[in-house]
Design an enzyme around this catalytic site. Structure first.
Site, PDB file in Angstrom:
ATOM      1  CB  ALA A 181     -10.389  26.981   6.782  1.00 28.65           C
ATOM      2  CB  CYS A 200       1.902  12.796   0.096  1.00 34.85           C
ATOM      3  SG  CYS A 200       3.003  12.725  -1.307  1.00 34.85           S
ATOM      4  CE  LYS A 257       1.630  21.171  -3.754  1.00 34.83           C
ATOM      5  NZ  LYS A 257       2.576  21.172  -2.669  1.00 34.83           N
ATOM      6  CD  GLU A 273      13.022  14.459  -0.656  1.00 42.28           C
ATOM      7  OE1 GLU A 273      14.137  13.922  -0.780  1.00 42.28           O
ATOM      8  OE2 GLU A 273      12.864  15.679  -0.473  1.00 42.28           O
ATOM      9  CB  THR A 327       6.106   7.700   2.497  1.00 41.29           C
ATOM     10  OG1 THR A 327       6.668   8.961   2.145  1.00 41.29           O
ATOM     11  CG2 THR A 327       5.353   7.823   3.815  1.00 41.29           C
ATOM     12  CG  ASN A 366       3.363  13.620   4.842  1.00 43.87           C
ATOM     13  OD1 ASN A 366       3.951  14.688   4.902  1.00 43.87           O
ATOM     14  ND2 ASN A 366       3.426  12.840   3.781  1.00 43.87           N
ATOM     15  NE  ARG A 423       7.578  22.969   0.449  1.00 41.17           N
ATOM     16  CZ  ARG A 423       7.855  24.266   0.402  1.00 41.17           C
ATOM     17  NH1 ARG A 423       6.970  25.142   0.805  1.00 41.17           N
ATOM     18  NH2 ARG A 423       9.016  24.712  -0.048  1.00 41.17           N
ATOM     19  NE  ARG A 446      -0.075  11.248  -7.396  1.00 39.07           N
ATOM     20  CZ  ARG A 446       1.116  11.098  -6.823  1.00 39.07           C
ATOM     21  NH1 ARG A 446       1.499   9.920  -6.393  1.00 39.07           N
ATOM     22  NH2 ARG A 446       1.920  12.133  -6.662  1.00 39.07           N
TER      23      ARG A 446
HETATM   24  C1  UGA Z   1       3.177  16.815   1.370  1.00 37.61           C
HETATM   25  C2  UGA Z   1       4.078  17.366   2.475  1.00 37.61           C
HETATM   26  O1  UGA Z   1       3.793  18.758   2.676  1.00 37.61           O
HETATM   27  C3  UGA Z   1       5.547  17.196   2.100  1.00 37.61           C
HETATM   28  O2  UGA Z   1       6.386  17.639   3.157  1.00 37.61           O
HETATM   29  C4  UGA Z   1       5.804  15.711   1.840  1.00 37.61           C
HETATM   30  O3  UGA Z   1       7.155  15.481   1.449  1.00 37.61           O
HETATM   31  C5  UGA Z   1       4.884  15.236   0.738  1.00 37.61           C
HETATM   32  O4  UGA Z   1       3.517  15.447   1.117  1.00 37.61           O
HETATM   33  C6  UGA Z   1       5.137  13.766   0.522  1.00 37.61           C
HETATM   34  O5  UGA Z   1       4.854  12.971   1.419  1.00 37.61           O
HETATM   35  O6  UGA Z   1       5.750  13.402  -0.499  1.00 37.61           O
HETATM   36  P1  UGA Z   1       2.375  17.763  -1.009  1.00 37.61           P
HETATM   37  O7  UGA Z   1       1.577  16.510  -1.162  1.00 37.61           O
HETATM   38  O8  UGA Z   1       3.185  18.269  -2.150  1.00 37.61           O
HETATM   39  O9  UGA Z   1       3.418  17.605   0.204  1.00 37.61           O
HETATM   40  O10 UGA Z   1       1.329  18.882  -0.629  1.00 37.61           O
HETATM   41  P2  UGA Z   1       1.111  19.970   0.512  1.00 37.61           P
HETATM   42  O11 UGA Z   1       1.721  21.248   0.117  1.00 37.61           O
HETATM   43  O12 UGA Z   1       1.468  19.406   1.835  1.00 37.61           O
HETATM   44  O13 UGA Z   1      -0.482  20.140   0.428  1.00 37.61           O
HETATM   45  C7  UGA Z   1      -1.322  19.019   0.657  1.00 37.61           C
HETATM   46  C8  UGA Z   1      -2.771  19.383   0.541  1.00 37.61           C
HETATM   47  O14 UGA Z   1      -3.172  20.186   1.650  1.00 37.61           O
HETATM   48  C9  UGA Z   1      -3.158  20.188  -0.704  1.00 37.61           C
HETATM   49  O15 UGA Z   1      -4.356  19.622  -1.217  1.00 37.61           O
HETATM   50  C10 UGA Z   1      -3.408  21.584  -0.180  1.00 37.61           C
HETATM   51  O16 UGA Z   1      -4.358  22.288  -0.951  1.00 37.61           O
HETATM   52  C11 UGA Z   1      -3.930  21.283   1.217  1.00 37.61           C
HETATM   53  N1  UGA Z   1      -3.746  22.401   2.175  1.00 37.61           N
HETATM   54  C12 UGA Z   1      -2.497  22.818   2.501  1.00 37.61           C
HETATM   55  C13 UGA Z   1      -4.864  22.968   2.774  1.00 37.61           C
HETATM   56  O17 UGA Z   1      -6.011  22.580   2.508  1.00 37.61           O
HETATM   57  N2  UGA Z   1      -4.681  23.978   3.689  1.00 37.61           N
HETATM   58  C14 UGA Z   1      -3.457  24.421   4.013  1.00 37.61           C
HETATM   59  O18 UGA Z   1      -3.360  25.342   4.856  1.00 37.61           O
HETATM   60  C15 UGA Z   1      -2.326  23.833   3.411  1.00 37.61           C
END
Ligand code: UGA
Length: 430
Positions: free
Chosen positions: A249, A257, A320, A145, A120, A205, A148, A327
């Protein structure tokens, strides 16, 4: 076709294993010898369900790992999977690792080969790298890419879309060969120019982060009005134009990311003279960080105004569930802050204890959920692991000093916890 994958962090290790699964001969290259040793041994250096079986299947046959970049020389396609973290001195992306990798790769490029950027990056980076690559007679494409963490193998083998940023030439044809299986399975392919492909990733993102902060801002309104943000999210989510996903929420987003991409995107827009266009992302970041303050305030409230000297059980430390990544983890941040405020914190996470211990050795880690809550005066649920939702509040209630739970992820069964004698507080829920 022989493929090299340069950088075997989250993205690269999974990509290398995924390419081997598709039948290619793959070499993964990284400067980190410990990571390479683990991967060459068929072990994943981080927790990612489904990765190890793939490594074990292909290491020793068509998948190899090395620290020697010269091993890239025999490949016709080179994927760049180098991390672009936040700079230590500002909000922009740190491109030093990516630039170093490209600099080391250039002498090994041959005319007719293809370099494919997956990292990215701030818009404009791909064009700069393309000029360097084209001077060797090779070509550059950008192929962001979207995987997740926790679902990385599935997302790599069965992506929901493919984006090819190209300058013409033969890059598209080669990329269509690499991704032939996904394309045959009707995965949409977007072929575009380099800057659009870079912006697709940062925009995706930024949008996801905005969606989360939107619902968290509404949660703040719910908190002062007695409304319930979960019911509200269900109701607005029924509108197909809005959708229920990413309207969870709670303690907000973290990880390697979303937070850094939101900041780097604003920084790049400012450099380009259009900072106003993404000014709202500063608010997205601010709402997100405010949720951590809210949990700290609720913890203090539960403990008569001061957490100092009080025992607190923390459930979850990864950013998560289904990941050991800490991180920019909101859960880790809250835990650290509580310790700074003098609380006696005991943290439990099903898989992230070791990675948390490396960066926060001063925290106390429990081996079990029961140990974390033992004699706690308040329990904080900060990462929504299934184990926590499945836990029996009645049984846990016998171990704590006071039955008080703060649900930072709004996903415990509040009726059940309340029925077991707990005072339950969520973020923006009634
Ligand atoms: C994110 C993107 O979803 C991917 O599509 C992307 O490829 C990736 O970054 C990247 O740039 O490499 P990721 O970091 O694995 O993926 O995590 P997410 O599933 O997006 O969750 C991110 C954060 O948001 C977590 O801390 C999660 O707990 C939080 N979250 C997610 C919420 O607080 N509420 C939600 O409804 C969903």
């Amino acid at each position: 076709m022989r493929i090299s994958v340069i950088g075997t962090g989250y993205l690269g290790a999974v990509h290398a294993a995924g390419m081997a699964e598709l039948g290619f001969e793959v070499v993964g290259i990284d400067v980190d010898a410990a990571k390479v040793t683990a991967l060459a041994d068929g072990r994943a250096p981080f927790y990612e369900p489904e990765l190890e079986p793939l490594l074990r299947k292909h290491v020793g046959s068509r998948l190899t790992f090395t620290t020697d970049l010269a091993a890239a020389a025999g490949s016709s396609v080179h994927f760049l999977c180098i991390g672009t973290p936040q700079r230590s001195d500002g909000p922009g992306a740190d491109l030093t690792y990516l630039d170093a990798a490209v600099g080391s790769l250039l002498p090994h490029l041959r005319p007719g080969t293809l370099v494919v950027g997956k990292s990215t990056v701030p818009v404009g980076t791909a064009a700069r790298i393309a000029d360097l690559v084209e001077a060797t007679g090779a070509e550059l494409a950008w192929n962001p890419e979207f995987l997740r963490e926790g679902y990385a193998v599935e997302d790599t083998l069965r992506p929901d879309r493919l984006v090819f940023g190209v300058r013409g030439g033969g890059a598209e044809v080669i990329l269509r060969q690499v991704y032939a299986d996904a394309i045959a399975a009707d995965t949409p392919v977007v072929v575009t120019d380099l800057p659009t492909s870079e912006l697709v990733k940062t925009s995706a993102n930024a949008f996801l982060a905005t969606k989360i902060s939107f619902i968290n801002a509404i949660a703040e309104i719910c908190e002062v009005t007695g409304a319930d943000v979960t019911t509200l999210a269900d109701a607005i989510g029924h509108d197909a134009r809005i959708g229920r996903k990413f309207l969870g929420a709670g303690l907000g987003f973290g990880g390697g990311c979303l937070p850094k991409d939101v900041r780097a995107f604003q920084a790049r827009a400012t450099e380009l003279g259009v900072g106003d266009s993404l000014k709202f992302l500063a608010e997205v970041d601010a709402v997100n960080l405010r949720r951590r303050e809210r949990v700290l305030a609720l913890a203090a409230e539960a403990l008569d105004g001061d957490v100092a000297g009080r025992r607190i059980g923390v459930l979850g430390v990864s950013f998560k569930p289904h990941s050991d990544d800490v991180r920019d983890s909101p859960a880790l941040d809250v835990s650290r802050r509580l310790v700074e405020l003098g609380a006696e914190v005991r943290v439990y996470d099903p898989v992230a204890t070791e990675s948390a211990r490396r960066v926060a050795p001063h925290l106390e880690y429990a081996d079990t959920l029961g140990e974390a809550v033992h004699e706690a005066e308040v329990v904080l649920h900060l990462t929504e692991w299934p184990e926590f939702r499945a836990a029996d509040p009645a049984a846990l209630g016998t171990q704590v000093a006071r039955r008080q739970v703060i649900d930072g992820r709004n996903c415990l069964d509040r009726e059940r916890w309340r029925a077991a004698g707990w005072s339950y507080v969520g973020l923006g829920v009634a």
